[in-house]
Write an enzyme that holds these catalytic residues in place. Structure first.
Site, short mmCIF file in Angstrom:
data_model
loop_
_atom_site.label_atom_id
_atom_site.label_comp_id
_atom_site.label_asym_id
_atom_site.label_seq_id
_atom_site.Cartn_x
_atom_site.Cartn_y
_atom_site.Cartn_z
N GLU A 142 0.82 -1.21 0.00
CA GLU A 142 0.00 0.00 0.00
C GLU A 142 0.85 1.26 0.00
OE1 GLU A 142 -2.84 -0.08 3.22
OE2 GLU A 142 -4.10 -1.56 2.21
N GLU A 230 -6.38 -7.35 -0.97
CA GLU A 230 -6.62 -7.22 0.48
C GLU A 230 -7.94 -6.50 0.70
OE1 GLU A 230 -3.39 -5.76 3.22
OE2 GLU A 230 -5.06 -4.57 4.05
C1 IDC Z 1 -3.25 -3.85 10.35
C2 IDC Z 1 -3.50 -5.03 11.26
C3 IDC Z 1 -3.23 -4.64 12.68
C4 IDC Z 1 -1.84 -4.10 12.76
C5 IDC Z 1 -1.62 -2.96 11.79
C6 IDC Z 1 -0.18 -2.48 11.78
O1 IDC Z 1 -4.82 -5.49 11.05
O2 IDC Z 1 -3.41 -5.74 13.54
O3 IDC Z 1 -1.56 -3.66 14.05
O4 IDC Z 1 -1.95 -3.37 10.50
O5 IDC Z 1 -0.12 -1.13 11.52
C7 IDC Z 1 -4.25 -2.13 5.66
C8 IDC Z 1 -2.92 -2.75 5.70
C9 IDC Z 1 -2.82 -3.78 6.80
C10 IDC Z 1 -3.58 -3.34 8.04
C11 IDC Z 1 -5.06 -3.25 7.68
C12 IDC Z 1 -5.97 -2.86 8.84
O6 IDC Z 1 -2.53 -3.32 4.46
O7 IDC Z 1 -1.46 -3.99 7.09
O8 IDC Z 1 -3.39 -4.32 9.03
N1 IDC Z 1 -5.21 -2.32 6.58
O9 IDC Z 1 -5.62 -1.60 9.33
N2 IDC Z 1 -4.71 -1.31 4.74
C13 IDC Z 1 -5.96 -0.92 5.08
C14 IDC Z 1 -6.30 -1.55 6.26
#
Ligand code: IDC
Length: 306
Positions: A142, A230
């Site tokens: 991302e 995702e």
């Molecule tokens: C989130 C995980 C969370 C973790 C965080 C780290 O769900 O447990 O603590 O990252 O910063 C994304 C990202 C993905 C995120 C997810 C939800 O690709 O890494 O995971 N998310 O926030 N993009 C949109 C949402």
């Protein structure tokens, strides 16, 4: 019964579609690990088999954070992470599933920040998996942040894709898009000059609604191959309430275009996006009572689409 990989073999991109050698459309459907460093126990044969046989999944995404805690660039055990990826790639080969190797940039919003390492990583892994057509490469999860325009991402992609292509000339590459892989319209307007590339579209249904769905429709209309590598049905934090209505609208869009989709995340973290309940310590063979609301929803969707 023949596995999905046995039925379809090597994939390529034709127009906006992912297709097999015979030109039949293919839809990858599955789950993403959470950070491999955090939940390595979910990379196991019985887990992937449960997802394949019980849920109807045909793909797994292996998410390797680059900059978060324990990430590849932030003190993580590089050899250990690559060994986990290797385990996942081999399990998917044995089970006839497709696998996505995800260079999971996030707080390092600009993919060029770690491009030297990415280049080395993808050079070695694409050599290792050169003869394994069930492997897809996701070069930057991302891209995000001020100044991280599509041109910036393009520069990175133009550096990394040839490195992969040198070893695996036909491999399908997934490329992140600006604004946390939402701006697929920017990629559609100025596509990469490589074949077999698709653009990542990520959504969290409680946060991203008609506006992002319209963007996806517009990009597809412009001829961009879009891959939902995702998503979840809660909010963009990975937590909060589930929006079933928006989730249904997203699923309708996915079906209308036969898009491939990968759900976040195969873990029992205490957050809405996790598929397994936090109080369940099973790493495979989950009963419905072991699943979160998101997990139950996804299982139903995958079973319906199988
Ligand atoms: C989130 C995980 C969370 C973790 C965080 C780290 O769900 O447990 O603590 O990252 O910063 C994304 C990202 C993905 C995120 C997810 C939800 O690709 O890494 O995971 N998310 O926030 N993009 C949109 C949402």
């Amino acid at each position: 019964m023949a596995t999905y990989f046995e039925q379809h073999g090597p994939l390529h991109v034709a127009g906006t579609k992912l297709v097999d050698a015979a030109g039949n459309p293919v839809q990858l459907r599955g789950v993403s690990t959470l950070g491999l460093a955090w939940y390595p126990e979910f990379v196991n044969e019985a887990a992937f088999r449960t997802l394949r046989d019980d849920w109807g999944a045909n793909a797994v995404r292996l998410a390797m954070y680059t900059q978060e805690e324990g990430g590849y660039m932030t003190g993580g055990d590089k050899a250990g992470l690559e060994a986990l990826i290797d385990k996942g790639v081999k399990l998917c080969a044995a089970l006839g599933m497709y696998v996505i190797i995800d260079w999971h940039i996030l707080s390092d919003g600009n993919p060029n920040l770690h491009a030297d390492a990415a280049e080395d990583f993808f050079r070695r892994l694409s050599a290792r998996y050169a003869d394994q057509p069930h492997v897809l490469y996701e070069i930057c999860n991302e891209p995000n942040g001020a100044g991280v325009t599509w041109l910036v991402v393009k520069d990175y992609a133009e550096r990394i894709i040839p490195v992969i292509r040198a070893n695996a000339p036909e491999a399908v590459v997934l490329c992140g898009t600006p604004n946390w892989s939402q701006d697929v319209d920017l990629a559609a307007a100025d596509p990469l000059d490589f074949g077999n590339v698709m653009y990542s579209l990520h959504f969290y249904a409680a946060t991203h609604k008609d506006g992002l769905r319209d963007k996806a429709e517009a990009a597809l209309k412009q001829g961009a191959p879009v891959f939902v590598d995702e998503f979840s049905i809660c909010d963009a934090s990975g937590d909060g309430v589930i929006d079933y209505e928006s989730a249904a609208a997203w699923h309708a869009l996915i079906r209308r275009h036969g898009l491939s989709y990968i759900a976040w995340s195969l873990s029992n973290r205490d957050e809405s996006a996790a598929l397994v309940r936090a109080d369940c310590d099973k790493t495979f063979g989950w009963a419905d009572a072991d699943l979160t609301e998101t997990g139950k929803w996804l299982k139903g969707i995958l079973q319906g689409d199988r």
